[in-house]
Design an enzyme around this catalytic site. Structure first.
Site, PDB file in Angstrom:
ATOM      1  N   ASP A 481       0.850  -1.192   0.000  1.00  0.00           N
ATOM      2  CA  ASP A 481       0.000   0.000   0.000  1.00  0.00           C
ATOM      3  C   ASP A 481       0.885   1.241   0.000  1.00  0.00           C
ATOM      4  OD1 ASP A 481      -2.284   1.553   0.161  1.00  0.00           O
ATOM      5  OD2 ASP A 481      -2.686   1.101   2.272  1.00  0.00           O
ATOM      6  N   ASP A 580      -9.336   3.593  -1.540  1.00  0.00           N
ATOM      7  CA  ASP A 580     -10.005   3.978  -0.302  1.00  0.00           C
ATOM      8  C   ASP A 580     -11.342   4.638  -0.595  1.00  0.00           C
ATOM      9  OD1 ASP A 580      -7.739   2.991   0.856  1.00  0.00           O
ATOM     10  OD2 ASP A 580      -6.825   4.939   1.208  1.00  0.00           O
ATOM     11  N   ASP A1370     -78.609  -8.408 -17.124  1.00  0.00           N
ATOM     12  CA  ASP A1370     -77.756  -9.195 -16.240  1.00  0.00           C
ATOM     13  C   ASP A1370     -78.322 -10.605 -16.144  1.00  0.00           C
ATOM     14  OD1 ASP A1370     -75.776  -9.805 -14.407  1.00  0.00           O
ATOM     15  OD2 ASP A1370     -76.657  -8.657 -12.752  1.00  0.00           O
ATOM     16  N   GLU A1373     -76.837 -15.688 -18.547  1.00  0.00           N
ATOM     17  CA  GLU A1373     -75.989 -16.785 -19.036  1.00  0.00           C
ATOM     18  C   GLU A1373     -76.786 -17.979 -19.573  1.00  0.00           C
ATOM     19  OE1 GLU A1373     -73.967 -13.912 -16.982  1.00  0.00           O
ATOM     20  OE2 GLU A1373     -75.484 -15.192 -16.046  1.00  0.00           O
ATOM     21  N   ASP A1477     -68.834  -9.628 -11.608  1.00  0.00           N
ATOM     22  CA  ASP A1477     -68.898  -9.394 -10.174  1.00  0.00           C
ATOM     23  C   ASP A1477     -67.546  -9.660  -9.538  1.00  0.00           C
ATOM     24  OD1 ASP A1477     -71.530  -8.885 -10.677  1.00  0.00           O
ATOM     25  OD2 ASP A1477     -72.239 -10.856 -10.007  1.00  0.00           O
TER      26      ASP A1477
END
Length: 1804
Positions: A481, A580, A1370, A1373, A1477
């Site tokens: 170092d 560093d 509604d 189906e 729903d």
């Protein structure tokens, strides 16, 4: 004299020399005169090519002209005002070619003023063609030797070219310059003629123009971007002890080297200036580079490569290949400065051991020393340091010490400092300028001397001292170092004298602008020369000396050195860390470019201090740093004195940081054999280890600047999180197959920026297809892991192939490659054969290692038998050794015991991946399967059928007749196979009719020619005549024979887009099945079922389709039936497939890719539309099924509804509150609670008696009212009459049993109650239905009489009870609360209720009649045909819709709107749809987008979900985000159910109301645009809510996007869909986009973007190139429609835009068909807005005036805006221009121009 023959190389060089000679005679022009009076001859050049003639501060015109340079101020920042004239430089006076690889030239300086004095008049130029890829040239003083770098490796090179040169050198004479060309293709790489050569004693300058801006390298600095910024950036290079804080500071190393990527070809070159003097380098936008160095010579190497990686190969050949580090050094390492004592060190070691952290190395920093003196240790705090290495070794770990160069001048505590004494005696120190007196400075121990590592005496001393200390304290490697060299005083304790070395005439832009700052005086003396010349070589020379010491100490053990200060060539002996740094998020980012640069520099053993050196490291930062640091080649956690501990265990043994650290370090240790092999390849071939993405994917320009990701070698992609608080990271996925490393699954993305979710404990880690990585079972240290079994990790590429290699030695010995003491494997996998081939075997591992486990990713099919052969014996692996994960598509081979060092082959057979389920119902077993004549084979692949058809199962083609309009085919069942269902025998003979409907559509119908079967009675709009000209058709059809199948091939691409020539085709009475292969994985549509993604998941997902009163849920069949899908093709074309069949069915998606239709009745009647764009697919589909209805304008307003209003007063109160809050709002609903006992066409006279009056009031104030109607009619009235039922009986409108069974109505129960009962809601539901619900009858809407009856009931209600504007139907189906009929005993054939094959429907075990009618109920078509409900059940809602639509029109005389729950293809002609729903849950927001986009495909654009959810309690934030999203539903309604809290906008308080008002005001502003989109859907079939892929189909990113959507082509909606988010990740497609809220241009395109999304905001963006009509919003559309028309003009990159505007009265019937509308188109080009009017049938009362126009993207200031209208004078309009956001606004309101009049508006 004999003839001389020349080699090819010599001929090349002779030609080169001739060209140089010719160029040498060219003359330049110079105006002579004395230096002072020289007149500058200034070149006419772009500013980007100016070469700075005044690089020091304080340039002025006078000073510039004194240098005979050119002065010209520039407005652009950083451009030099003083730049070189043509007067400067050198001329060639002689040229010589001593041999075929050398050129020499004499240069003389041109007569021009000097920049810094002491210019050298005569120079030598020397060039040598060292290799075919390396050119060396040097420029130096012709008369006096100058300092040159004494490089230990470069000087030893003796290379000569062995083949044709890849470069050509060209010289010019006056002024001197050189050009280096690439020879193939011809390309100029390095051109110094852009600027003059300057060569003075202390100032040398050379500039070269480069071929691209892709410049990488130069150092050492913190480069915040890996690719250099070429905008006049100057970087000083001079080694320095400095903090890497992100500035342009010179740091620890000295690297005048860069790589330049030339273009997408990957061809690259490197440039190395071997000069160690202080210098600076300027990069400018020409692009060009200027070197300014203050000493030495100009010693250049040009390195030519075909790829960036090849350039690193060339550079490391030149400076020295990187060393192979010891294996243990690849383990994780811990360090800190100032543990304080050895006891503390051991405490840290132990806690990390206890935490189970994989961890190999422990360090001690200078605090282990006595008073920081090197070669000592603290006898008090580190008493037991001599035994510490043994302590570490006992657990398989290593110990490393630090050494600084500086030696203290003070004695030790208990006596003399012997290292100092021996140094003094040997005279090892750097001296003052007198060459005798040691230079004294100050470092950590106080006053110090500095070893001169360039002196042999010093080297010997250093080796001896290290050896002595090793005898005292054992260690395993050395960390050096402070060797820049660092000094805490300026120069020396005496200061530095004032001379030209310490104060040169030019100082590069180094820190402090002082040469000796924090280092030695420049006139200090080394053996190699003045410190001025060798300063940057100090660390390099220390490395060379330390490497010698390491050899002396460790002998044959490899050990390691790593150094802070480096110079090119250090990597041959040492590693490096990035210095560093700080514990901050910048430094974790900047470490990656630094690491990549050092790989370019030939120092692959590189890393940063993990968690940061300075400052306390927060847990999140350290955690993220530990994750990425686990993939640093040098992986060390290190911090500084005085800061909190940051070793992993310090955060807590059970902390998330420890857990994730262990996880990724275990992955690191698993992959260490791969990492070690990469270091071997770096050592042998110079390859990078941590590799820039552009090195592998250089042809993709997106990779050129990637710096937050990196690769290990070619195959492992690391994508870390580098920002605080981030878990969503933008990453680039290059163009390859990639696998998620941790899940082992293939990802779909490639060559695209993506949004990766990386939670707190994760790191992005992907493995590239084509890789074979050697692995080893990890352990806590490499000592132990090296004893563990090895393995292979294989990732298949596009070709199902892969390759890799392994280098293995003992991990510790020196020079194993040189000695041959290693094993090397080449691995390859192709054609299902894996080869392990030993290319070198010189090592026997003592642990008898074996390859035990092999993982193969990307195996799309399960393997059959797996065989292993060693070349002598072949064995089959047992079932326990082979596992296939079908979800992941991964094969695992286990317990193999393949000995390391031996060759093996492993091969397998792949199962047929096209398996089609032969037993799709429950009860599949081998016996049942084989009874069907099918194949039974168990599979580990989830959902893959074990029972599948044999290859020839199905039908055989018998007769084919082709005509110009189509093909007729007779087919017969292959009787080699039994019928699949004995209860439903297969039909033996079928006919196939293929009709070429048009050039873009075709039909194929498969039916029984001998017995008529039910066919869907839904009329379609088919072309009157087929397309008989093959040239006009986009498709070609082929018939396959055995098995029979149809192939449809797209012409042009030749892709097969329908291919039913696969086994399993079935046609029986109650099961029809057909499979087609798909052209890609990208399939959309099929419904109505809830899905988690818009794009289908093809992993054997099966969806049952059958209309049912079923709230949305995953894979649950809901309200409608839509057997239509759209598929993308590999060519990015799209097509659509529609099966016209109304029976119950299912669709299975398979990973082949393929899909299977199964239906239980009717025929197979397919329609294909060819697109080729997704939008055209929808247009063509709706052309066939019918264009969508144009809803009334008011129906685009916001709507409120709830089931559970207690009375009309509650509705009135809500209405008043909404008005008071000024929330835009157009429509109020009443659900069934307004009725008397839930009976159609009645009014509750107790609770809703005042509703008609309220409705009248609301309508008078611009509101509209819609009420609900269910189809079921109550039948148990006891008081008076119930006209709806009574007249229904009279007209015989109700569904009954077939006459042969009964004449009775098929009774059901729905909402109506018995009269005279009180419902007990405490009872369970079924009991309530039994006790309280009345019998009901279901109208048969197929009958004309029923439609008339229905219309009359509606009309009577409107006229006699209550007005309304639209109808909501509604429960159609149809839904029933009993199953089949009252009593639940269906008459007739039980196989209709429970067919032999039952699709996977909700409650399928209860039969098809669950919650609906008996399937044997009879209905009668309009033509009198009797049909079973079994066949037409899915058409009930469709049949209900048209009569309702017609009744609404005939009753009100207005268009109105119909909303229906149950739909079938063509329902969109008459009605809109809501998604049913739903639930109040966050996931429903995303699913609503998916549902809307699917209904866009289905031709039902007027759609939306119940905002805030129907069931359950809504939550504030969720409801608010849903209000924002719902504001962009075409059908925008807030609706919830009974007994739930209110969730309308005014129910939540003022803040919620205000945010809702703001977002609805945006909706109302844009209603003219939305209405125009609805018109385009009605007229042309366009989508309204549009998936991004429809507009950007060429961008694969858009193919999976379902969290965003478009309104038409121009408005991008990016909602917040998750709780707590304030930033949303959105994709910005490749176009110019503007932020709707600000008008500012979005700065990115074609990538994901983090968008701020505070609670009050939804992100909206407008696409450049489009014009959106708008109006000022009001509280309802009655008022907003009166406002002037505004235009929002968003210009594209070319300054153009286009748009259209549709307008009618908003409620008239058939205004489009009757041409009672206005259609205006707008266009902008070159600052001119024009309008044209294709259709003008608008009534005067509905005309609009033109108002405010906003134009975004106007780049230049505007001085005038002029309006021109035919027949009127031009008018200047008032305007404003905002330069910041580039917005122009002008208002034409004052002109009262109605928009049906064409106009032109011009701005300039």
């Amino acid at each position: 004299m004999g003839k001389q023959y020349f080699s090819g190389l010599e001929v090349t060089l002779v030609v080169l020399f001739a060209s140089v000679s010719l160029l040498a005679v060219e003359a330049g022009t110079i105006k002579a005169g004395s230096d002072r009076n020289t007149i500058a001859e200034c070149p006419v050049i772009p500013q980007s090519e100016r070469v700075d003639c005044f690089p020091e501060p304080n340039a002025s015109q006078e000073k510039c002209l004194e240098r005979a340079c050119c002065w010209e101020p520039a407005s652009e920042a950083n451009v030099p005002w003083c730049f070189f004239s043509k007067n400067h430089g050198y001329s060639v006076v002689s040229l010589n070619m001593p041999d075929s690889t050398h050129i020499e030239a004499k240069l003389t300086r041109m007569d021009a003023p000097s920049l810094f004095g002491a210019d050298i008049q005569e120079l030598n130029f020397y060039a040598e063609m060292q290799t075919e890829n390396r050119l060396h040239f040097k420029i130096t003083d012709a008369n006096q030797a100058r300092f040159e770098v004494p490089h230990e490796h470069v000087q030893s090179l003796t290379d000569t070219p062995s083949g044709p040169l890849k470069y050509r050198l060209e010289l010019t004479q006056n002024p001197f310059g050189l050009k280096v060309w690439r020879t193939s293709p011809e390309k100029l790489l390095f051109d110094t003629t852009i600027g003059p050569l300057v060569f003075a004693d202390q100032y040398l300058q050379l500039t070269a123009k480069l071929p691209s801006h892709n410049i990488y390298g130069l150092g050492e600095h913190v480069h915040q971007s890996f690719r250099h910024d070429t905008n006049w950036r100057t970087w000083p290079i001079f080694t320095r002890d400095a903090f890497p804080n992100g500035g342009t500071h010179n740091l620890y190393g000295h690297y005048p080297y860069f790589t330049c990527l030339e273009d997408e070809s990957g061809q690259s070159f490197g440039v190395f200036l071997m000069n160690s003097n202080a210098m600076e380098v300027t990069i400018q936008p020409a692009p060009a580079i200027t070197y300014r160095t203050i000493g030495g010579v100009l010693d250049f190497y040009i390195l030519i490569g075909d790829t960036p990686e090849a350039v690193v190969d060339e550079f490391t050949k030149l400076i020295g290949r990187p060393f192979i580090p010891p294996y243990w050094s690849l383990g994780f390492q811990l360090s800190r400065w100032d543990y304080g004592s050895l006891a503390e060190v051991k405490k840290v070691v132990e806690r990390n051991r206890q935490a189970g952290i994989p961890y190999d190395v422990q360090y001690t920093d200078i605090d282990y020393m006595e008073d920081k003196k090197i070669f000592t240790y603290d006898m008090v705090k580190f008493t037991e340091l001599p035994q510490f290495a043994d302590y570490m070794h006992a657990s398989g770990q290593k110990y490393i010490i630090i050494l600084d160069p500086a030696v203290s001048t003070s004695p030790r505590v208990n006596g003399s400092y012997e290292s100092l004494d021996r140094g003094n005696a040997a005279k090892v120190w750097v001296t003052e300028s007198d060459g005798v007196t040691p230079l004294v400075g100050e470092v950590w121990p106080g006053e110090t001397l500095f070893p001169d590592y360039t002196s042999q005496a010093c080297i010997d001393w250093w080796v001896d001292e290290i050896s002595r200390f090793y005898q005292e304290v054992k260690y395993d490697a050395i960390w050096i170092d402070m060797n820049e060299v660092a000094n805490f005083v300026q120069g020396s304790s005496k200061g530095c004298v004032n001379n030209s070395l310490n104060y040169p005439p030019f100082t590069p832009r180094i820190i402090d602008n002082l040469m000796y700052s924090k280092t030695l005086c420049m006139d200090a003396k080394h053996k190699w020369g003045n410190h001025y010349d060798v300063h940057s070589l100090y660390g390099y020379s220390m490395v060379l000396a330390t490497e010698k010491a390491s050899k002396a100490v460790f002998g044959t053990s490899r050990s390691m050195v790593f150094s802070r200060s480096t110079f090119p060539g250090v990597g041959k002996y040492a590693g490096h860390w990035l210095g560093d740094n700080g514990a901050n998020w910048n430094d974790i980012k900047w470490a990656i470019p630094g690491m990549l640069e050092f790989n370019l520099f030939g120092v692959p053993y590189i890393g940063a201090d993990i968690c940061g050196f300075f400052d306390d490291s927060p847990e999140e930062l350290c955690r993220r740093w530990m994750q990425v640091g686990a993939f640093y080649p040098f992986s060390r956690n290190h911090n500084a004195q005085g800061y909190a501990d940051q070793d992993p265990a310090s955060y807590g043994a059970d902390s998330l940081l420890v857990q994730t650290s262990k996880h990724y370090l275990n992955i690191r240790y698993t992959l260490l054999p791969y990492l070690y092999t990469l270091f071997y390849k770096a050592h042998i071939n110079g390859e990078t280890v941590a590799r820039p993405m552009m090195h592998e994917f250089y042809s993709d320009s997106e990779t050129w600047a990637v710096q937050n990701q990196f690769l290990w070698g070619a195959h492992l992609l690391i994508t870390p999180v580098l920002d605080a608080g981030v878990e969503n990271v933008e990453a680039y996925i290059p163009d390859a197959v990639w696998y998620d490393f941790e899940t082992e699954t293939r990802i779909t993305h490639r060559k695209v920026k993506v949004f990766l979710h990386i939670p707190a404990d994760k790191l992005g880690l992907h493995l590239r297809g084509g890789a074979i990585l050697p692995t080893q079972t990890p352990d806590v240290t490499t000592t132990y892991s090296r004893r563990n079994p090895m393995g292979l990790l294989i990732a298949l590429d596009d070709n199902k192939a892969a390759s890799g290699e392994l280098f293995w030695d003992d991990g510790d010995s020196r020079d194993t490659v040189l000695s041959g003491s290693y094993i090397h494997y080449q691995f390859s996998l192709a054609n299902d054969v894996l080869t392990l081939h030993v290319t070198h075997n010189g090592y026997k591992d003592p642990n008898s290692l074996k390859f035990e486990n092999i993982t193969v990713m990307g195996m799309t099919s399960a393997p059959g038998s797996v065989f292993v052969s060693d070349g002598i014996t072949t064995i089959a692996l047992s079932e326990s050794q082979v596992y296939y994960d079908s979800t992941k598509q991964v094969m695992y081979l286990r317990n193999l015991e393949l000995e390391l060092g031996k060759d093996y082959k492993i091969n397998w057979e792949v199962k047929n991946s096209r398996v089609i389920d032969c037993y799709p119902e429950a009860g599949s077993n081998q016996a049942n399967c084989e009874a069907r004549g099918c194949v039974w084979q168990p599979s580990d692949f989830p959902n893959e059928p074990w029972c599948f058809y044999a290859d020839t199962h199905g039908y055989i083609t018998k007769n084919v007749v082709e005509t110009a309009s189509g093909i007729t085919v007779d087919i017969e069942r292959n009787t080699n196979f039994p019928s699949q269902l004995p209860q439903s025998p297969d039909i033996d003979t079928l006919r196939v009719e293929i009709t070429f409907l048009s050039g873009k559509s075709l039909r194929w119908k498969i039916f029984d020619p001998n017995n008529a079967r039910y066919e869907v009675p839904v009329p379609l709009n088919l072309p009157p005549t087929p397309e008989t000209d093959e040239n006009n058709r986009l498709y070609r059809v082929q018939i396959k024979n055995n098995p029979f199948g149809i192939q449809v091939i797209r012409k042009g691409t030749e892709e097969v887009i329908w291919d039913s020539a696969v086994p399993g085709f079935t046609f029986s009475n109650q099961l029809l099945q057909i499979t087609t292969l798909l052209p890609s994985d990208y399939v959309y549509g099929v419904g109505e079922t809830e899905k988690p993604t818009f794009k289908h998941n093809l992993n054997y997902n099966k969806y049952g389709l059958f209309a049912k009163d079923q709230p949305p849920g995953y894979k649950l069949n809901s309200y409608g039936l839509h057997p239509f899908y759209m598929s993308l093709e590999k060519s990015q074309s799209a097509h659509g497939i529609f099966l016209q069949n109304s029976n119950a069915m299912d669709v299975t998606f398979m990973p082949t890719p393929a899909l299977t239709f199964r239906t239980i009745g009717g025929i197979l009647d397919f329609y294909m539309v060819m697109g080729p764009t997704p939008e055209e697919v929808v247009q063509q589909y709706t052309e066939i099924i019918g264009r969508p209805v144009l809803p009334a304008y008011w129906s685009l307003g916001f709507q409120l509804c709830r089931y559970g209003y207690s009375n009309d007063a509650e509705i009135a109160s809500l209405y008043n509150d909404m008005k008071a809050a000024k929330i835009p709002y157009d429509i109020q609903y009443a659900d069934i609670d307004y009725m008397e006992r839930q009976m159609d066409f009645t009014l509750d006279q107790v609770n809703f008696k005042g509703l008609p009056t309220l409705v009248d009031r609301m309508r008078s104030e611009g509101m509209r009212f819609i009420f609900i109607l269910d189809p079921a009619i109550a039948a148990n009235e006891t008081k008076g009459t119930y006209p709806a039922f009574d007249t229904g009986i009279e007209k015989d409108v109700f569904i009954k049993w077939p006459p042969a069974l009964s004449s009775e109505i098929v009774w059901g129960k729905v909402w109506p109650d018995y009269p005279n009962v009180t419902v007990d809601n405490s009872l369970d539901w079924d009991t309530q239905v039994r006790l309280f619900r009345a019998f009901v009858a279901f109208p048969d809407f197929f009958r004309t009489s029923t439609a008339e009856w229905w219309a009359q009931q509606i009309k009577d209600f409107y006229n006699n009870v209550m007005k309304f504007d639209g109808l909501w139907i509604d429960m159609n189906e149809p839904a029933s609360f009993v199953h089949g009929t009252v009593g639940e005993q269906c008459l007739g054939d039980p196989a209709l209720e429970n067919p032999p094959y039952m699709p996977p429907l909700e409650s399928m075990h209860r039969g098809l009649n669950h919650k609906t009618l008996c399937m044997n109920s009879e209905q009668i078509l309009a033509d009198g045909t009797r049909v079973k409900h079994y066949d037409v059940h899915n058409l009930y809602g469709w049949a209900h819709t048209k009569p309702t639509y017609d009744a609404l029109h005939s009753t009100t005389g207005k268009r109105g709107v119909v909303i229906t729950r149950s739909t079938y293809p063509s329902s969109g002609r008459w009605a809109g749809h809501w998604l049913g729903d739903n639930y109040s849950a966050w996931d429903q927001l995303l699913k609503s987008i998916i549902g809307m986009m699917e209904f866009s495909l289905f031709g039902v654009p007027y759609t939306g979900a119940d905002i805030c959810g129907f069931f359950n309690h809504a939550e504030y934030e969720m409801c608010l985000r849903w209000m924002q999203l719902g504001a962009f539903y075409p059908f925008s309604r807030n609706h919830n159910t009974i007994n739930m809290p209110r969730q309308d906008p005014v129910a939540w308080g003022p803040e919620f109301a205000a945010i809702s008002r703001d977002v609805l005001n945006i909706r109302y502003t844009l209603l003219p645009y939305l209405y125009t989109l609805m018109y385009e859907a009605h007229a042309h079939g366009n989508t309204v809510v549009r998936p991004l892929l429809h507009e950007f189909v060429t961008d694969a990113n858009t193919w999976t996007i379902d969290r965003q959507f478009l309104w038409g082509p121009a408005l991008l909606i990016t909602p917040a869909l998750d709780p707590g988010v304030t930033v949303v990740r959105g994709y910005v497609p490749n176009a110019r986009w503007y932020d709707y809220h600000t008008g500012e241009v979005v700065g990115v395109r074609g990538q994901f973007l983090d968008m701020n999304a505070p609670l009050e905001k939804i992100n909206l963006h407008v696409r450049g190139g489009h014009i959106l009509p708008w109006q000022k919003p009001e509280t309802n559309t009655q008022f907003s429609r009166r406002n002037p028309l505004g235009l929002l003009v968003a210009l594209d990159d070319d300054g153009s835009a286009r748009g259209s505007f549709f307008w009618d009265d908003g409620e008239g019937i058939d205004t489009v068909q009757n041409q009672l509308y206005l259609l205006t188109t707008f266009g902008v080009s070159s600052g001119v807005l024009t309008s044209t009017v294709p259709t003008n049938g608008l009534a005067e009362a509905d005309r609009l005036t033109l108002g405010l126009v906003k134009v975004w993207g106007v780049t230049a200031p505007v001085t005038q805006v002029t309006m021109s209208v035919a027949g009127m004078p031009d008018v200047n309009l008032e305007f404003t221009y905002n330069a910041q956001i580039q917005e122009l606004q002008f208002d034409a309101t004052s002109q009262s121009l109605t928009v049906e009049k064409p106009f032109t508006i011009t701005w300039k």
